[in-house]
Design an enzyme around this catalytic site. Sequence first.
Site, short mmCIF file in Angstrom:
data_model
loop_
_atom_site.label_atom_id
_atom_site.label_comp_id
_atom_site.label_asym_id
_atom_site.label_seq_id
_atom_site.Cartn_x
_atom_site.Cartn_y
_atom_site.Cartn_z
N HIS A 130 3.00 -0.17 -1.68
CA HIS A 130 3.81 -0.23 -2.91
C HIS A 130 5.03 0.46 -3.07
O HIS A 130 5.47 1.52 -4.01
CB HIS A 130 2.68 -0.09 -4.75
CG HIS A 130 1.26 -0.86 -4.44
ND1 HIS A 130 0.56 -0.05 -5.76
CD2 HIS A 130 1.18 -1.77 -3.81
CE1 HIS A 130 -0.77 -1.29 -5.52
NE2 HIS A 130 -0.38 -1.85 -4.43
N TYR A 132 17.88 -5.73 13.28
CA TYR A 132 16.59 -4.99 13.37
C TYR A 132 15.19 -5.51 11.97
O TYR A 132 14.49 -5.54 12.85
CB TYR A 132 16.39 -3.67 13.22
CG TYR A 132 17.12 -3.32 14.77
CD1 TYR A 132 15.92 -3.45 15.21
CD2 TYR A 132 18.04 -3.07 15.34
CE1 TYR A 132 16.63 -2.53 16.82
CE2 TYR A 132 19.22 -2.42 16.13
CZ TYR A 132 17.96 -2.77 16.84
OH TYR A 132 18.28 -1.97 18.46
N HIS A 142 0.05 -2.48 3.90
CA HIS A 142 0.51 -3.11 2.33
C HIS A 142 0.08 -2.04 1.61
O HIS A 142 -0.41 -1.10 1.81
CB HIS A 142 -1.41 -3.92 1.96
CG HIS A 142 -0.43 -3.52 0.72
ND1 HIS A 142 0.64 -4.50 -0.06
CD2 HIS A 142 -1.73 -3.35 -1.06
CE1 HIS A 142 0.33 -4.61 -1.09
NE2 HIS A 142 -0.38 -3.96 -1.98
#
Length: 226
Positions: free
Chosen positions: A99, A124, A97
């Site tokens: 930002h 891709y 995860h």
Amino acid sequence: MTAMSNETRLREDICRFGRSLFERGLTPGSSGNISVRLDGGGWLVTPTNASLGFLDPAKLSQLDETGRLISGDAPTKEVPLHTALYDTRGSARAIVHLHSTHSVALSMLPEIDPRAALPPMTAYYLMKCGATALVPYYRPGDPAVADAIKGLAGKYSSVLLANHGPVVAGDTLEAAVFATEELEETAKLYLLLRGMNPRYLSPEQVKDLANVFGVTLPEHGHEHGH
Ligand SMILES: [Zn+2]
């Protein structure tokens, strides 16, 4: 290879990939987190308030199968994002995860299809990310975000949290990292081309990829176009 040396290698890999992502500006400050499922059950997770650029293998949070901390520093407060995806996607062995700027920017655009946050721009992207789901904004710590991810029923390996960032699963840590990078680069391409009427892959070209490479897209993936 014994379970112990495998865990040692995973700890080093989390720190190595974390530093690489941080040093390339893909997640600033102490944002972003990584988790890996352990062979013996439980998870390794990056700690709360830790920069991905400066992780210590010995201080990573080790959680048991119930999510209880058994060693290391306290885990990231975003653990529920990870467990929601693991719970619904049995093949997931690692989750990243971030930002990351372009993915966050993409998540705020009005035209985004919540079942296909990006159009079929490159082979891709489709091969590494499939389709990407968009989950609405929730304030940090709101347990409803985990319910929203669970609501996707594990159909998506890549999920974009609105005004926040991507959550991407892979069957290895390397696969999860590479898919997250592919998502970020494709979001960047989308922003570069926005308003320029670019040619995306045609339905026939997408079907060809599905046939040759086994790319599977959820039912609603890409059928609306952009
Ligand atoms: Zn976050």
